[in-house]
Design an enzyme around this catalytic site. Structure first.
Site, PDB file in Angstrom:
ATOM      1  CB  SER A  84     -24.711 -16.213  44.336  1.00  0.00           C
ATOM      2  OG  SER A  84     -23.916 -16.382  43.191  1.00  0.00           O
TER       3      SER A  84
ATOM      4  CG  LEU B  91     -28.196 -24.308  37.562  1.00  0.00           C
ATOM      5  CD1 LEU B  91     -28.756 -25.151  36.417  1.00  0.00           C
ATOM      6  CD2 LEU B  91     -29.160 -24.322  38.748  1.00  0.00           C
ATOM      7  CB  SER B  92     -24.503 -27.533  41.840  1.00  0.00           C
ATOM      8  OG  SER B  92     -23.548 -28.512  42.156  1.00  0.00           O
ATOM      9  N   GLY B  93     -22.313 -27.551  39.222  1.00  0.00           N
ATOM     10  CA  GLY B  93     -21.857 -28.332  38.069  1.00  0.00           C
ATOM     11  C   GLY B  93     -21.828 -27.554  36.764  1.00  0.00           C
TER      12      GLY B  93
HETATM   13  P1  ADP Z   1     -19.398 -25.771  39.738  1.00  0.00           P
HETATM   14  O1  ADP Z   1     -18.221 -25.131  40.407  1.00  0.00           O
HETATM   15  O2  ADP Z   1     -20.233 -24.794  38.963  1.00  0.00           O
HETATM   16  O3  ADP Z   1     -20.220 -26.634  40.649  1.00  0.00           O
HETATM   17  P2  ADP Z   1     -17.409 -27.455  38.469  1.00  0.00           P
HETATM   18  O4  ADP Z   1     -16.431 -26.461  37.929  1.00  0.00           O
HETATM   19  O5  ADP Z   1     -17.074 -28.140  39.762  1.00  0.00           O
HETATM   20  O6  ADP Z   1     -18.841 -26.754  38.582  1.00  0.00           O
HETATM   21  O7  ADP Z   1     -17.681 -28.579  37.367  1.00  0.00           O
HETATM   22  C1  ADP Z   1     -17.992 -28.268  36.023  1.00  0.00           C
HETATM   23  C2  ADP Z   1     -17.704 -29.447  35.093  1.00  0.00           C
HETATM   24  O8  ADP Z   1     -18.008 -29.054  33.756  1.00  0.00           O
HETATM   25  C3  ADP Z   1     -16.230 -29.865  35.103  1.00  0.00           C
HETATM   26  O9  ADP Z   1     -16.163 -31.260  35.026  1.00  0.00           O
HETATM   27  C4  ADP Z   1     -15.689 -29.229  33.798  1.00  0.00           C
HETATM   28  O10 ADP Z   1     -14.590 -29.916  33.254  1.00  0.00           O
HETATM   29  C5  ADP Z   1     -16.906 -29.289  32.880  1.00  0.00           C
HETATM   30  N1  ADP Z   1     -16.898 -28.281  31.797  1.00  0.00           N
HETATM   31  C6  ADP Z   1     -17.086 -28.517  30.483  1.00  0.00           C
HETATM   32  N2  ADP Z   1     -17.000 -27.391  29.756  1.00  0.00           N
HETATM   33  C7  ADP Z   1     -16.734 -26.393  30.605  1.00  0.00           C
HETATM   34  C8  ADP Z   1     -16.493 -24.996  30.449  1.00  0.00           C
HETATM   35  N3  ADP Z   1     -16.545 -24.379  29.253  1.00  0.00           N
HETATM   36  N4  ADP Z   1     -16.241 -24.270  31.555  1.00  0.00           N
HETATM   37  C9  ADP Z   1     -16.215 -24.872  32.768  1.00  0.00           C
HETATM   38  N5  ADP Z   1     -16.415 -26.181  32.986  1.00  0.00           N
HETATM   39  C10 ADP Z   1     -16.670 -26.952  31.919  1.00  0.00           C
END
Ligand code: ADP
Length: 185
Positions: free
Chosen positions: A86, A13-15
């Site tokens: 995806s 998912l996003s985030g």
């Molecule tokens: P996406 O690319 O899936 O949309 P992002 O990488 O932009 O998500 O954001 C994910 C958020 O979750 C970041 O703020 C990151 O610091 C936090 N986070 C916490 N734990 C984890 C982890 N184990 N792996 C990746 N991100 C994490």
């Protein structure tokens, strides 16, 4: 030594943490002198897939384009990291079948957590109806059923998630194990 290409496909998912983990992996692999390329969904949508929307058809086209480029690179020895929502299982499986060394990484975090993180403010916009067909809110996300690696980003630190992927690459001999203490002669 012959370079072994691969496609590390981060879906979620996003985030959920795809970009964060992907960037960490890129860094770690470059430190080991691997040839690496990162294909980030958000960036791809500003160039290669510019103009595509978020209908099922457009999303499928976007994923297939990313898969196509990833294949071109990986077959020439590049370690390709894909970070893209995806959302469709069938398209991911199609790319797995038509490429070699495809490793699916499920970046797993519940939608409630992703929404609370709301890194890009997109969930708030989706809830306010300013974005339609947002994955996890009013558009489907089909979880991988047999991911090669699952990173539970609500339970693991970023470093732990990255280490998990690196360990699997070592186990599959894409990279060699880093010596713990470098001996100096
Ligand atoms: P996406 O690319 O899936 O949309 P992002 O990488 O932009 O998500 O954001 C994910 C958020 O979750 C970041 O703020 C990151 O610091 C936090 N986070 C916490 N734990 C984890 C982890 N184990 N792996 C990746 N991100 C994490």
């Amino acid at each position: 030594m012959e370079r072994k290409g691969l496609i590390l496909w981060l879906t979620g998912l996003s985030g959920s943490g795809k970009t964060t983990i992907a960037k960490g992996l890129e860094c770690e692999l470059k430190e080991r002198c691997c040839l690496v390329e990162l294909l980030d969904g958000d960036i791809i949508r500003t160039n290669l897939s510019k103009g595509l929307g978020f209908s099922r058809e457009d999303r499928e086209t976007n994923i297939r384009r990313i898969g196509f480029v990833a294949n071109l690179l990986s077959r020439n020895g590049v370690m390709v990291i894909v970070a893209a929502i995806s959302p469709y299982r069938t398209v991911r499986d199609e790319i797995r079948k038509t490429t070699t060394n495809f490793i699916e990484v499920y970046v797993n975090a519940p939608v409630t957590v992703c929404e609370a993180r709301d890194v890009k403010g997109l969930y708030a916009m989706a809830r306010a109806g300013k974005i339609k067909a947002f994955t996890g809110i009013d558009d489907p996300y089909e979880e991988p059923l047999n991911a090669d690696i699952v990173c539970y980003t609500t339970q693991e630190s970023v470093e732990e998630s990255i280490a998990k992927v690196i360990a699997e690459l070592e186990r599959q001999h894409f990279i060699s194990t880093k010596p713990k203490n470098k001996m100096i002669d």
